[in-house]
Design an enzyme around this catalytic site. Structure first.
Site, PDB file in Angstrom:
ATOM      1  N   GLN A  87      41.922 -22.668  22.799  1.00 30.73           N
ATOM      2  CA  GLN A  87      43.288 -22.432  23.287  1.00 30.73           C
ATOM      3  C   GLN A  87      44.306 -23.283  22.528  1.00 30.73           C
ATOM      4  OE1 GLN A  87      43.417 -20.356  26.389  1.00 30.73           O
ATOM      5  NE2 GLN A  87      45.480 -20.013  25.614  1.00 30.73           N
ATOM      6  N   ASN A 117      41.049  -6.625  32.693  1.00 30.75           N
ATOM      7  CA  ASN A 117      42.442  -6.624  32.238  1.00 30.75           C
ATOM      8  C   ASN A 117      42.575  -6.355  30.737  1.00 30.75           C
ATOM      9  OD1 ASN A 117      44.569  -8.695  30.908  1.00 30.75           O
ATOM     10  ND2 ASN A 117      45.458  -7.663  32.661  1.00 30.75           N
ATOM     11  N   GLY A 171      45.871 -16.576  34.303  1.00 31.42           N
ATOM     12  CA  GLY A 171      44.616 -15.924  34.683  1.00 31.42           C
ATOM     13  C   GLY A 171      43.614 -15.903  33.538  1.00 31.42           C
ATOM     14  N   ASP A 172      42.402 -15.531  33.854  1.00 25.93           N
ATOM     15  CA  ASP A 172      41.341 -15.267  32.868  1.00 25.93           C
ATOM     16  C   ASP A 172      40.312 -14.435  33.629  1.00 25.93           C
ATOM     17  OD1 ASP A 172      40.309 -16.143  30.030  1.00 25.93           O
ATOM     18  OD2 ASP A 172      38.575 -16.445  31.299  1.00 25.93           O
ATOM     19  N   LYS A 227      48.550 -25.414  28.386  1.00 25.03           N
ATOM     20  CA  LYS A 227      48.706 -24.019  28.791  1.00 25.03           C
ATOM     21  C   LYS A 227      47.403 -23.310  28.534  1.00 25.03           C
ATOM     22  CE  LYS A 227      51.077 -20.384  29.954  1.00 25.03           C
ATOM     23  NZ  LYS A 227      50.169 -20.246  31.116  1.00 25.03           N
ATOM     24  N   THR A 275      47.545  -9.082  26.416  1.00 25.80           N
ATOM     25  CA  THR A 275      46.365  -9.468  25.627  1.00 25.80           C
ATOM     26  C   THR A 275      45.749  -8.233  24.965  1.00 25.80           C
ATOM     27  OG1 THR A 275      45.984 -11.239  27.213  1.00 25.80           O
ATOM     28  CG2 THR A 275      44.199 -10.765  25.680  1.00 25.80           C
ATOM     29  N   LYS A 316      44.895 -21.531  19.278  1.00 23.32           N
ATOM     30  CA  LYS A 316      45.523 -20.233  19.553  1.00 23.32           C
ATOM     31  C   LYS A 316      46.993 -20.404  19.918  1.00 23.32           C
ATOM     32  CE  LYS A 316      43.230 -17.804  22.457  1.00 23.32           C
ATOM     33  NZ  LYS A 316      42.693 -17.093  23.641  1.00 23.32           N
ATOM     34  N   SER A 335      52.747 -15.202  28.105  1.00 25.87           N
ATOM     35  CA  SER A 335      52.890 -16.229  29.140  1.00 25.87           C
ATOM     36  C   SER A 335      53.997 -17.195  28.741  1.00 25.87           C
ATOM     37  CB  SER A 335      51.585 -17.010  29.310  1.00 25.87           C
ATOM     38  OG  SER A 335      50.676 -16.301  30.111  1.00 25.87           O
ATOM     39  N   LYS A 365      42.445 -25.371  29.859  1.00 21.61           N
ATOM     40  CA  LYS A 365      41.690 -24.273  30.475  1.00 21.61           C
ATOM     41  C   LYS A 365      41.087 -24.819  31.762  1.00 21.61           C
ATOM     42  CE  LYS A 365      40.474 -19.956  29.780  1.00 21.61           C
ATOM     43  NZ  LYS A 365      41.196 -18.876  29.077  1.00 21.61           N
TER      44      LYS A 365
HETATM   45  P1  NDP Z   1      38.501  -9.614  33.760  1.00 22.17           P
HETATM   46  O1  NDP Z   1      37.874 -10.433  34.818  1.00 22.17           O
HETATM   47  O2  NDP Z   1      39.692  -8.796  34.097  1.00 22.17           O
HETATM   48  O3  NDP Z   1      37.423  -8.647  33.098  1.00 22.17           O
HETATM   49  C1  NDP Z   1      36.274  -9.140  32.500  1.00 22.17           C
HETATM   50  C2  NDP Z   1      35.409  -7.979  32.081  1.00 22.17           C
HETATM   51  O4  NDP Z   1      34.323  -8.476  31.306  1.00 22.17           O
HETATM   52  C3  NDP Z   1      34.803  -7.243  33.250  1.00 22.17           C
HETATM   53  O5  NDP Z   1      34.605  -5.893  32.898  1.00 22.17           O
HETATM   54  C4  NDP Z   1      33.476  -7.971  33.422  1.00 22.17           C
HETATM   55  O6  NDP Z   1      32.486  -7.197  34.055  1.00 22.17           O
HETATM   56  C5  NDP Z   1      33.087  -8.210  31.988  1.00 22.17           C
HETATM   57  N1  NDP Z   1      32.205  -9.385  31.929  1.00 22.17           N
HETATM   58  C6  NDP Z   1      32.470 -10.637  32.400  1.00 22.17           C
HETATM   59  N2  NDP Z   1      31.409 -11.435  32.177  1.00 22.17           N
HETATM   60  C7  NDP Z   1      30.491 -10.668  31.568  1.00 22.17           C
HETATM   61  C8  NDP Z   1      29.186 -10.925  31.105  1.00 22.17           C
HETATM   62  N3  NDP Z   1      28.628 -12.148  31.205  1.00 22.17           N
HETATM   63  N4  NDP Z   1      28.528  -9.895  30.497  1.00 22.17           N
HETATM   64  C9  NDP Z   1      29.088  -8.660  30.381  1.00 22.17           C
HETATM   65  N5  NDP Z   1      30.317  -8.368  30.828  1.00 22.17           N
HETATM   66  C10 NDP Z   1      31.002  -9.354  31.410  1.00 22.17           C
HETATM   67  O7  NDP Z   1      38.838 -10.645  32.562  1.00 22.17           O
HETATM   68  P2  NDP Z   1      39.817 -10.450  31.340  1.00 22.17           P
HETATM   69  O8  NDP Z   1      39.864  -9.047  30.935  1.00 22.17           O
HETATM   70  O9  NDP Z   1      41.084 -11.168  31.673  1.00 22.17           O
HETATM   71  O10 NDP Z   1      39.096 -11.344  30.219  1.00 22.17           O
HETATM   72  C11 NDP Z   1      38.151 -10.784  29.299  1.00 22.17           C
HETATM   73  C12 NDP Z   1      38.031 -11.695  28.092  1.00 22.17           C
HETATM   74  O11 NDP Z   1      39.317 -11.851  27.471  1.00 22.17           O
HETATM   75  C13 NDP Z   1      37.550 -13.124  28.376  1.00 22.17           C
HETATM   76  O12 NDP Z   1      36.805 -13.588  27.278  1.00 22.17           O
HETATM   77  C14 NDP Z   1      38.860 -13.919  28.443  1.00 22.17           C
HETATM   78  O13 NDP Z   1      38.670 -15.286  28.173  1.00 22.17           O
HETATM   79  C15 NDP Z   1      39.645 -13.234  27.330  1.00 22.17           C
HETATM   80  N6  NDP Z   1      41.081 -13.402  27.387  1.00 22.17           N
HETATM   81  C16 NDP Z   1      41.800 -13.014  28.484  1.00 22.17           C
HETATM   82  C17 NDP Z   1      43.170 -13.167  28.492  1.00 22.17           C
HETATM   83  C18 NDP Z   1      44.010 -12.646  29.600  1.00 22.17           C
HETATM   84  O14 NDP Z   1      45.246 -12.649  29.448  1.00 22.17           O
HETATM   85  N7  NDP Z   1      43.459 -12.178  30.690  1.00 22.17           N
HETATM   86  C19 NDP Z   1      43.867 -13.832  27.374  1.00 22.17           C
HETATM   87  C20 NDP Z   1      43.027 -14.119  26.237  1.00 22.17           C
HETATM   88  C21 NDP Z   1      41.689 -13.931  26.273  1.00 22.17           C
HETATM   89  P3  NDP Z   1      32.096  -7.513  35.594  1.00 22.17           P
HETATM   90  O15 NDP Z   1      33.198  -6.873  36.387  1.00 22.17           O
HETATM   91  O16 NDP Z   1      30.778  -6.897  35.779  1.00 22.17           O
HETATM   92  O17 NDP Z   1      32.082  -9.027  35.729  1.00 22.17           O
END
Ligand code: NDP
Length: 447
Positions: free
Chosen positions: A111, A240, A165-166, A90, A209, A114, A379, A126
């Protein structure tokens, strides 16, 4: 002890050359878990950590698709099936140009621990692609997702591997992926999580999250008889996780002053209130715009291009964008400005030197594998609802999420509390996760 850890890391480095993120994640776990293994005969001498750092399976495949100009584009698809000792694989799918084997292996390894922490029966995996969804049309996104799933469908299933998603994979992408899986398999099952509400999704999954990250910070604050009320909070990211971390923070009476994306950050000294956050959600989720546009709408705020928000004075920081977005300099700035709580919404956002600085300063610091586990936990709740063919209310799911986050916090204290009373949440999370997976692996023999 140091030589044992070094010997272990030398072997892992030799076998995983050119995978810096993966090695970083393994080293952080090895530093805390190996001393525990050495102290406990049931784990010692079984090469259990060495088995855990080797994925059960790595899938890598071609993803060809046709863009709107008629050009054939080739991307690379991956799925890392890391560990299935306590349940089916997962973990999320990430679509981002930086995606490679190292990043996905680090995420899959994190993961595993976690998912064990959530107490739900989920193994770890992943996946993703180096596909960049930015500035693609809906048609291009759909064709890419369909091509990606036309290979992935062979390897996943509701009892085998359940992606979510991620970064770059939200409700729209999960919809296209699910549609293609359903067509190829001719069955409607809970094979992906993060689904839409009318086709098997769970209430609170989009929020989980971000909310969970804040709930975890709340539990940490309670250990010092403190709360979010009146605190100043900096958040990175605007996707997100960041959006819902901001929403819960505002609900708890704190002031969110920053958000960011890969272009830079916005600083709104007056606070990003509910109305402003709604603007950001519409901008990012529907208009697919950039955070810099915030200042056109709210001119009292400022936009700082090319920088991260960690120089802004705050009490609490929630890194919610990506890995390695807080370095030692950032950590020093945060500490110098009086920040005393860090709860990670992103995976491994703090570099090791930054983590050590937070721990040396004895502030409340939670690693992502503990504080952002609310997403995968919910999830897990989505999978339960799919199997039972029922839908729980918002309140029911939120209650369960709160309970899970509070249990993770208790488990971190169980294994992380030091003699002087300070809680090392990194150690606590790593050992609690390790023990659960290791016990299952030992029971199942050498497989
Ligand atoms: P999204 O794609 O919804 O958002 C990602 C955000 O981070 C955007 O604002 C993006 O900006 C920014 N970002 C991505 N890459 C970079 C970078 N290299 N430098 C600066 N900013 C960056 O993803 P999520 O919100 O889902 O995920 C964010 C984090 O949370 C990740 O580390 C993910 O692994 C972790 N996570 C997510 C979960 C989930 O349920 N979604 C669960 C657990 C962890 P831009 O639009 O410019 O790319």
């Amino acid at each position: 002890m140091e030589s044992i850890i070094k010997g272990f890391m030398d072997l892992v480095k030799q076998r995983n050359q050119h995978e810096p993120e993966f090695l970083q994640a393994v080293e952080e776990v090895a530093e805390t878990v190996i001393p525990y293994i050495v102290d406990h005969d049931i784990y010692y001498g079984k090469n259990i950590l060495l088995r855990m750092v080797e994925p059960e399976r790595v899938l890598m495949f071609r993803v060809p698709w046709i863009d709107d100009t008629g050009e054939i584009v080739v991307n690379r698809g991956f799925r890392i099936e890391m560990n299935s000792a306590i349940g089916p694989y997962k973990g999320g799918l990430r679509f981002h140009p930086t995606v490679n084997l190292s990043i996905l292996k680090f995420l899959a390894f994190e993961q595993v621990l976690k998912n064990a922490l959530t107490t739900l029966p989920m193994g770890g995996g992943k996946g993703g692609s180096d596909f960049d969804p930015k500035e693609k049309s809906d048609g291009e996104i759909m064709r890419f997702c369909q091509s990606f799933m036309s290979e992935l469908f062979r390897h996943i299933g509701p009892n085998t591997d359940i992606p979510a998603g991620d970064i770059g994979v939200g409700g729209r992408e999960i919809g296209y992926l699910f549609g293609m899986y359903k067509k190829l398999r001719n069955e409607f099952t809970g094979v992906l999580t993060g689904k839409g509400m009318s086709w098997g999704g769970s209430l609170i999954r989009p929020e989980a999250t971000g909310y969970g990250t804040v709930y975890f910070a709340q539990s940490m604050l309670e250990t010092r008889n403190d709360s979010f009320e009146g605190k100043v909070v900096t958040i990175s990211g605007s996707g997100n996780v960041a959006q819902y971390a901001a929403e819960k923070t505002i609900q708890l009476g704190a002031k969110v002053v920053t958000l960011s994306d890969s272009g830079g950050y916005i600083y709104d000294e007056e606070g990003i209130n509910t109305e402003k956050l709604e603007f950001v959600m519409d901008l990012k989720n529907n208009k697919r715009g950039r955070i810099s546009e915030y200042v056109s709408k709210y001119p009292n705020a400022k936009y700082v291009a090319g920088e991260r928000p960690w120089g802004v004075k705050c009490d609490i920081a929630l890194p919610c964008a990506t890995q390695n977005e807080v370095n030692l300099d950032d950590a020093k700035k945060l500490l110098a400005n009086g920040c005393f709580v860090i709860s990670e919404g992103a995976n491994m956002p703090s570099e090791p030197e930054a983590v050590h600085a937070f721990q040396d300063a004895k502030i409340l610091y939670a690693p992502g594998k503990a504080s952002n586990a609310g997403g995968v936990a919910t999830s897990g709740l989505e999978m339960s609802q799919n199997s039972l063919r029922i839908v729980w209310t918002r309140e029911e799911v939120d209650q369960r999420l709160r309970k899970i986050m509070s249990n993770i916090h208790k488990n971190c204290i169980k294994y992380g509390k030091q003699d002087n009373g300070y809680v090392d949440y990194v150690r606590g999370a790593n050992i609690a996760g390790f023990v659960k997976v290791a016990d299952a692996m030992l029971a199942q023999g050498v497989v």
